[in-house]
Motif scaffolding. Structure first.
Motif, PDB file in Angstrom:
ATOM      1  N   LEU A  40       0.830  -1.202   0.000  1.00 45.90           N
ATOM      2  CA  LEU A  40       0.000   0.000   0.000  1.00 45.90           C
ATOM      3  C   LEU A  40       0.866   1.254   0.000  1.00 45.90           C
ATOM      4  N   ALA A  41       1.910   1.270   0.825  1.00 47.47           N
ATOM      5  CA  ALA A  41       2.807   2.429   0.866  1.00 47.47           C
ATOM      6  C   ALA A  41       3.483   2.629  -0.489  1.00 47.47           C
ATOM      7  N   ASP A  42       3.920   1.544  -1.099  1.00 48.44           N
ATOM      8  CA  ASP A  42       4.584   1.628  -2.397  1.00 48.44           C
ATOM      9  C   ASP A  42       3.632   2.139  -3.482  1.00 48.44           C
ATOM     10  N   ALA A  43       2.379   1.699  -3.426  1.00 50.31           N
ATOM     11  CA  ALA A  43       1.392   2.066  -4.444  1.00 50.31           C
ATOM     12  C   ALA A  43       0.828   3.473  -4.228  1.00 50.31           C
ATOM     13  N   GLY A  44       0.970   4.001  -3.015  1.00 46.08           N
ATOM     14  CA  GLY A  44       0.464   5.336  -2.727  1.00 46.08           C
ATOM     15  C   GLY A  44      -1.046   5.399  -2.565  1.00 46.08           C
ATOM     16  N   GLY A  45      -1.657   4.285  -2.158  1.00 49.73           N
ATOM     17  CA  GLY A  45      -3.102   4.252  -1.978  1.00 49.73           C
ATOM     18  C   GLY A  45      -3.513   4.552  -0.556  1.00 49.73           C
ATOM     19  N   VAL A  46      -4.832   4.522  -0.325  1.00 50.61           N
ATOM     20  CA  VAL A  46      -5.374   4.759   1.014  1.00 50.61           C
ATOM     21  C   VAL A  46      -6.051   3.511   1.572  1.00 50.61           C
ATOM     22  N   GLY A  47      -6.192   2.493   0.750  1.00 49.18           N
ATOM     23  CA  GLY A  47      -6.797   1.246   1.192  1.00 49.18           C
ATOM     24  C   GLY A  47      -6.357   0.111   0.288  1.00 49.18           C
ATOM     25  N   LEU A  48      -6.405  -1.100   0.840  1.00 48.16           N
ATOM     26  CA  LEU A  48      -6.016  -2.286   0.077  1.00 48.16           C
ATOM     27  C   LEU A  48      -6.686  -3.493   0.714  1.00 48.16           C
ATOM     28  N   SER A  63      -6.880   3.897   5.565  1.00 48.75           N
ATOM     29  CA  SER A  63      -6.261   5.070   6.188  1.00 48.75           C
ATOM     30  C   SER A  63      -7.002   6.323   5.742  1.00 48.75           C
ATOM     31  N   VAL A  64      -6.768   7.397   6.474  1.00 51.47           N
ATOM     32  CA  VAL A  64      -7.281   8.714   6.093  1.00 51.47           C
ATOM     33  C   VAL A  64      -6.103   9.683   6.179  1.00 51.47           C
ATOM     34  N   PRO A  65      -5.504  10.011   5.034  1.00 50.52           N
ATOM     35  CA  PRO A  65      -4.425  11.002   5.055  1.00 50.52           C
ATOM     36  C   PRO A  65      -4.963  12.360   5.505  1.00 50.52           C
ATOM     37  N   GLU A  66      -4.103  13.173   6.075  1.00 50.95           N
ATOM     38  CA  GLU A  66      -4.533  14.488   6.553  1.00 50.95           C
ATOM     39  C   GLU A  66      -5.202  15.295   5.439  1.00 50.95           C
ATOM     40  N   SER A  67      -4.690  15.161   4.221  1.00 56.08           N
ATOM     41  CA  SER A  67      -5.237  15.919   3.094  1.00 56.08           C
ATOM     42  C   SER A  67      -6.645  15.477   2.697  1.00 56.08           C
ATOM     43  N   ARG A  68      -7.080  14.300   3.161  1.00 55.48           N
ATOM     44  CA  ARG A  68      -8.400  13.785   2.798  1.00 55.48           C
ATOM     45  C   ARG A  68      -9.397  13.839   3.957  1.00 55.48           C
ATOM     46  N   SER A  69      -8.926  14.199   5.142  1.00 56.86           N
ATOM     47  CA  SER A  69      -9.790  14.295   6.310  1.00 56.86           C
ATOM     48  C   SER A  69     -10.866  15.350   6.075  1.00 56.86           C
ATOM     49  N   GLU A  70     -12.076  15.049   6.554  1.00 56.69           N
ATOM     50  CA  GLU A  70     -13.187  15.969   6.347  1.00 56.69           C
ATOM     51  C   GLU A  70     -13.693  16.575   7.648  1.00 56.69           C
ATOM     52  N   GLU A  72     -13.883  16.910  12.153  1.00 56.22           N
ATOM     53  CA  GLU A  72     -13.874  16.224  13.440  1.00 56.22           C
ATOM     54  C   GLU A  72     -14.385  14.792  13.377  1.00 56.22           C
ATOM     55  N   GLU A  73     -15.426  14.553  12.590  1.00 55.73           N
ATOM     56  CA  GLU A  73     -15.997  13.208  12.519  1.00 55.73           C
ATOM     57  C   GLU A  73     -15.172  12.280  11.640  1.00 55.73           C
ATOM     58  N   ASP A  74     -14.190  12.812  10.939  1.00 54.96           N
ATOM     59  CA  ASP A  74     -13.393  12.051   9.998  1.00 54.96           C
ATOM     60  C   ASP A  74     -11.923  12.448  10.138  1.00 54.96           C
ATOM     61  N   PRO A  75     -11.344  12.237  11.338  1.00 57.18           N
ATOM     62  CA  PRO A  75      -9.970  12.693  11.552  1.00 57.18           C
ATOM     63  C   PRO A  75      -8.964  11.843  10.773  1.00 57.18           C
ATOM     64  N   PRO A  76      -7.780  12.403  10.504  1.00 51.92           N
ATOM     65  CA  PRO A  76      -6.744  11.614   9.838  1.00 51.92           C
ATOM     66  C   PRO A  76      -6.380  10.399  10.683  1.00 51.92           C
ATOM     67  N   CYS A  77      -6.015   9.306  10.012  1.00 51.30           N
ATOM     68  CA  CYS A  77      -5.500   8.142  10.730  1.00 51.30           C
ATOM     69  C   CYS A  77      -4.520   7.414   9.831  1.00 51.30           C
ATOM     70  N   GLY A  78      -3.505   6.846  10.458  1.00 51.13           N
ATOM     71  CA  GLY A  78      -2.538   6.037   9.723  1.00 51.13           C
ATOM     72  C   GLY A  78      -3.186   4.729   9.297  1.00 51.13           C
ATOM     73  N   VAL A  79      -2.404   3.885   8.680  1.00 50.53           N
ATOM     74  CA  VAL A  79      -2.931   2.627   8.152  1.00 50.53           C
ATOM     75  C   VAL A  79      -3.397   1.723   9.288  1.00 50.53           C
TER      76      VAL A  79
END
Length: 176
Positions: A40-48, A63-70, A72-79
């Protein structure tokens, strides 16, 4: 650890329901998770999902990258890992989401997804996890869950006119 090959649309592993993971604690499951994280890290995706790496088991990464967080209800999270997941909609509200997929490189399409979903399953240690996801996280979870059920996002689309190449969607947007 190894970077795994990603199955592409047309391969039968992507079109069948994956099998439950019988024992989360086996070394094979741990190795699969590690390899999927590296892939997943190599492919640059957010899910696999496991079927995307030719393993027909009910497990996915999200995962939810910071750039995709929407917010308080959708905070960033690592894989994170979800094994033998169960998802159910919270309410009936659907929102159109622009999706891509590592198994369908170069394309994106608009897919109706539930705004919020309740999820349950097990983490990488076999511990139960549950919660409610909204925003981008709900979208990623539904997309990955579809992989476990043999469904690719174009199968969920209402209008194939809203399917296009990444470069064209970026340039012109999705037609409404």
């Amino acid at each position: 650890m190894a970077i795994l090959k990603i199955a592409r649309m047309g391969h039968p592993v992507l079109l069948k329901r994956a099998e439950d993971v019988a024992d989360v604690s086996t070394p094979d499951v741990g190795l699969l998770i590690q390899d999927m994280m590296e892939t997943l890290a190599d492919a640059g995706g957010v899910g696999l999902a496991a079927p995307q790496v030719y393993v027909s088991k009910r497990l996915f990464l999200y995962s939810v990258p910071e750039s995709r967080s929407e917010g308080e209800e959708d905070p960033p999270c690592g894989v994170q890992v979800l094994i033998n997941p169960v998802l159910e909609p919270v309410g009936e509200e659907l929102v159109p989401r622009l999706e891509g997929c590592l198994s369908i490189p170069g394309l994106r399409g608009e897919v109706p997804r539930y705004k919020r979903v309740r999820y349950a399953g097990y983490d990488h240690r076999g511990q139960p996890v549950e919660g409610v996801a909204s925003g981008f996280l709900a979208n990623v979870m539904q997309h990955e869950m579809d992989h476990l059920d043999g469904i690719l996002y174009p199968m969920r689309m209402d209008d194939l006119g809203k399917l296009g190449f990444d470069t064209e969607i970026t340039r012109y947007g999705v037609r409404t």
